[in-house]
Design an enzyme around this catalytic site. Sequence first.
Site, short mmCIF file in Angstrom:
data_model
loop_
_atom_site.label_atom_id
_atom_site.label_comp_id
_atom_site.label_asym_id
_atom_site.label_seq_id
_atom_site.Cartn_x
_atom_site.Cartn_y
_atom_site.Cartn_z
N GLU A 20 42.76 36.68 38.49
CA GLU A 20 42.49 37.56 39.63
C GLU A 20 42.21 36.79 40.91
O GLU A 20 42.69 37.15 41.99
CB GLU A 20 41.34 38.52 39.32
CG GLU A 20 41.67 39.59 38.28
CD GLU A 20 41.57 39.11 36.85
OE1 GLU A 20 41.21 37.94 36.63
OE2 GLU A 20 41.87 39.91 35.93
N HIS A 77 33.74 47.14 31.78
CA HIS A 77 34.97 47.81 32.19
C HIS A 77 34.59 49.19 32.74
O HIS A 77 35.22 50.18 32.44
CB HIS A 77 35.94 47.98 31.00
CG HIS A 77 36.63 46.73 30.58
ND1 HIS A 77 35.96 45.58 30.25
CD2 HIS A 77 37.95 46.43 30.45
CE1 HIS A 77 36.83 44.64 29.92
NE2 HIS A 77 38.04 45.13 30.03
#
Lengths: 344, 329
Positions: A68, A136
């Site tokens: 990322e 998450h």
Amino acid sequence: MTTTTTPKKVTIAEALRGAIAEEMERDPRVFCLGEDIAVPGGWGGAFTVTLGLEERFPDRMINTPIAELGFFGVGVGAALMGMRPIVDVQYGDFLFLAMDQIVNNAAKMCYMSGGQCKVPLVMRAPVGATGRGSQHAQNLERYFIGVPGLKVVAVSTAYDARGILKAAVRDDNPVLIFEHKLLYGSKGARAESGAIDASSEIPEEDYVLPLDQAAIRRHGDDVTIVGWLLTAHLAQQAADRLAVDGVQAEVIDARSLSPIDFATICASVEKTGRLVIVEEGPKTGGVGAEIAAGVTERLGDRARASIRRVASADIPVPFTPVLENAYVPDVPRIMAAALDMVKG
Amino acid sequence: MNSPQAKIDIDSYEAGFLLGLYECMVQIREFEEGVKFLFLEGTMPGTIHQCQGQEACAVGVCTALEPTDWITSTFRGHGHALAKGLSVDEMLFELFGAATGCAGGKGGSMHMVNMDKGMIPSIAIVAGGVPVAAGMALAFKMQQTGQVAACFFGDGAIAEGAFHEGVNMAAIWDVPVVFICENNQYGASTHVSKVMRAATIAERLSSYGIDGRRIDGNDVIAVYEAARRAVDDCRAGRGPAFLELMTYRRTGHSRRDACHYQPKPEREQWLENDPIVRLGQALIEAGHATTEELDAVRKHILTSFDDAVERAKAQPQPTLADLTTHVLA
């Protein structure tokens, strides 16, 4: 002359997919960059948003390694050179990995170059507690609303998703779009249990929405309820039930989180005299704190009652449904806060 | 690498080209020395990270680039900026915080920029420019512009995740970027040997499928030739490329750092291995210049720098009206 066609009902995932495809058709500089977004037979990103786009745009769907920090930096570099990348993460939680590129590079290049640079970068991030435990699940909005140089928006309907995605692509600044996992309307293997219908009838015609305006979802005179993403829907459900008790709530979907549309929110609070802010995420240091402070500063004594925040406890997102359900604000808590203010 | 005082091979180059390299290196050296004085004197605000001793890296690489190519730089970026064509004036004005500086006084020493000259703002987060350069090169490839990005960083950057992520993506996408590690052997005060087990940085790059090469970074011709090959490869679609330029940071990491962690024999050996002196000697031996002519080059640069300082002191500062401009495009 444009021909008007019958509006069709689409989910947020479908609206985003259509908007991305149309922007890529319109402008060859637009391309997508992210994990699992361009794998034939794959997922179309974590929540099906880019499903099938790799067949239409094989050269502009760039599938990345799981990196990322790296690919957000790639997005910044491409944007500086005149491209218009749309970068996404599978889960908003992963934005922490990309934080340096977002905050130190994307958001600051314009200012620290004295206005020479622009970074037309669109970033998309799914948030929300959905049975996945602590990593998450977070709502990341709070970490980005105080970053000058960044526009932060949150989409809660398919109609908005389409207009805001298109506006973000055409904007010369970095725009971070938050999306909620329970609102996508993803289908098949990527469907979410507990999903809320956020689909809209949308016209086929091109349209954009402003990136700095809240939306009034329901009019009322007794209390203002502000939410965004999932909580915009919960606020509407609460308002419907409050109406049964004779309390008319005005529901505002904040939509633009940086800048916050204080003009719309304050005008409503001036009318109702009461404000409930509903936030998924810990109360401390949240977006709600900024909204509360901003409204107080602007209205002073004109707000008749104190402002209430209905938010999550100051805890990580828990896994087990019984605790996760207690973490996410719900309709009874929103109603209780509103009734307490109206009756107190 | 070559022994420190190895002779520079200039045989295949014309005098004008070589004197241009020499002048640019002296320009960087004297700019840095002048800036250091102004900083220590207290005339100039801010902080400084300087590149005395590393001039051949910036000059050799940037000479191999076209004006339409781009560079990314670091907190130690004055040399890269000058070599890419930024003027002494626009940089000095920026260091003085003037509204007329290359970033209007909002960038400062660590964010030199000129988007008309192929330099995005220097990125002062270690390795932060590596993925950005990969993205710039991806844009060049997608738009088929034939441009190349050159990405400068130091030996300290190779421990950062951003470095490995950026280099890997450049490699898997075959984009036209030249990664240039100026291995000056110290990340702040820590010697490179203390942060990696491999003998060279170049060999670490080979694990990404990039043919890394270690070059004598104080031989401007060796740097130029290696960079030229790397840039040509990138332009021909055979990118990315990597160069490890062996050099030495003879000034402190920043500000008033006295470099007590650098062993004296090591410092002295590298002071002998001066990129400017080495090229100067080669120019004199080849009959391209006399000692007097080279001195004159330096004196001219010094005089021009002094004039620029006077202009910088007289530049307008931004006003408070500028405080909140340029936050958004």
